[in-house]
Scaffold this motif. Structure first.
Motif: not given
Length: 386
Positions: A66-85, A96-99, A105-110
């Motif tokens: 239902d909910l994930v907390s992404i606690c990884m280095p910033p350069y992978v935030h976007a891909q992981v977040a988009v995949d889970f969304l 930071p939110m992403a690199a 914008d990709d994360m917000i769109e997902a």
């Protein structure tokens, strides 16, 4: 009961785990993921969790998380977040939110396309002194804000940048402007809104094992004519952080202090004790938050999922913070007075464009896989000035 997964079990993950454990009647941590499974095992035993451990987060995409907390280095935030969304999970992502703004914008769109919550960690908003300072600002008692001073002062030893992903523009994305002052920048935007222009400088004065800056100073001009200054540093002993707002009628700050002045006949100042007392009374009567820090933000996200209410810090907030950071980097790198907002054709909109234009202060000369677990500092609580 919401099923929660922690993606990345490094130094910041205990802040998330301990927060979720305060809401055992609302959620349960069912999975831990880390590139180094032994680190996840340490967390599982440390907190007595009944959670499965995986090395590849993609193995969790079909698990109905239902909910994930992404606690990884910033350069992978976007891909992981988009995949889970896209898999139907709500997402909390560490700062930071992403690199790049493109990735934001990709994360917000997902999140929008899947009707899911996306929240970016900015836990300092959920600290009593910060929340109350915001409410005092909104009250107008201090008058129009004329000048803002934000000090994001930290200290990190030379070896801090030996960790494999730190100290590089590609993996970490920047120095303290991005990774330490991000909370203060979020708070400044929340309190005063976006400046119209940025002029900045940065340097690496003490860490010759890092490509990135370890000190930056930015000057900000606001549409109403107000000015601001922001120092982002990992070379300041004492790690003192503060917000100071000079209003037309009074000075207010975190750590909390109020001072007000009125004019003598010759133009020199005299304390306005009546106004000081009025502002202090207003501050003292503001209620405390039920939860502070990560617990406060996670409570806010859980409530948003449960009741369909907005989160206090969403993807747009996280993007605005990164936009200001990239504007500082652009100004300091190009020697320009940068006007906001940044456009999509700006080189600092993408990670590749930024990397082609930032200075590489030093070559990263050492790379270690992991530090031993140890104490980390996450900043002042803004209660009592050290």
């Amino acid at each position: 009961m919401l099923k929660v997964a922690i993606i990345g079990t490094g130094a910041i993950s205990p802040s998330h785990i301990e927060a979720y454990l305060q809401f055992k009647d609302r959620c349960k941590i069912v999975a831990l993921c880390d590139l180094y499974p032994e680190k996840a095992e340490v967390r599982r035993e440390q907190y007595g969790l009944e959670a499965k451990i995986v090395q590849d987060y993609k193995k969790l995409l079909q698990e109905g998380i239902d909910l994930v907390s992404i606690c990884m280095p910033p350069y992978v935030h976007a891909q992981v977040a988009v995949d889970f969304l896209n898999a139907g999970s709500h997402v909390i992502v560490e700062k930071p939110m992403a690199a790049s703004l493109k990735e934001c914008d990709d994360m917000i769109e997902a999140a929008r396309n899947n009707d899911k919550v996306l929240s970016v960690i900015a836990q300092n908003r959920f600290r009593n002194p910060i929340m109350k300072l915001k409410q005092v600002l909104d009250s107008g008692l201090a008058g129009k804000i004329l000048h803002a001073q934000v000090d994001s002062h930290w200290w990190r030893g030379h070896c801090y940048y030996d960790l494999w992903w730190r100290g590089t523009w590609e993996k970490e994305g920047g120095g303290p402007t991005l990774n330490h002052a991000v909370h203060h920048i979020d708070g400044l935007l929340w309190m005063l809104g976006r400046p119209s222009h940025i002029q900045a400088y940065m340097a690496n004065v003490a860490h010759d094992n890092a490509e990135v800056e370890d000190l930056s100073i930015a000057m900000m001009k606001y549409p109403n004519g107000a000015l601001g200054q922001l120092t982002s540093s990992v070379v300041h002993h004492g790690e003192e952080q503060q917000y100071v707002f000079q209003g037309q009628f009074a000075r207010i700050s975190a750590p909390w202090r109020v001072t007000a002045s009125i004019s003598l006949p010759n133009g020199f100042p005299e304390r306005d004790l009546e106004l000081e007392g009025k502002i202090q009374k207003y501050y003292d009567e503001l209620p405390d938050l039920p939860y502070e820090g990560h617990a406060g933000q996670i409570d806010n996200v859980l409530s948003a999922i449960e009741h369909g209410t907005p989160v206090l810090i969403d993807g747009e907030n996280g993007r605005s913070t990164l936009e200001l950071i990239m504007s500082i980097y652009k100004s300091a790198s190009m020697g320009e007075n940068v006007q906001l907002p940044l456009q999509k054709n700006d080189p600092f909109y993408t990670q590749e464009g930024a990397q082609q234009n930032v200075p590489y202060f030093y070559q990263k000369g050492k790379s270690i896989e992991n530090f031993e677990d140890g104490k980390i500092t996450t900043g002042s609580n803004y209660g009592v000035k050290k």
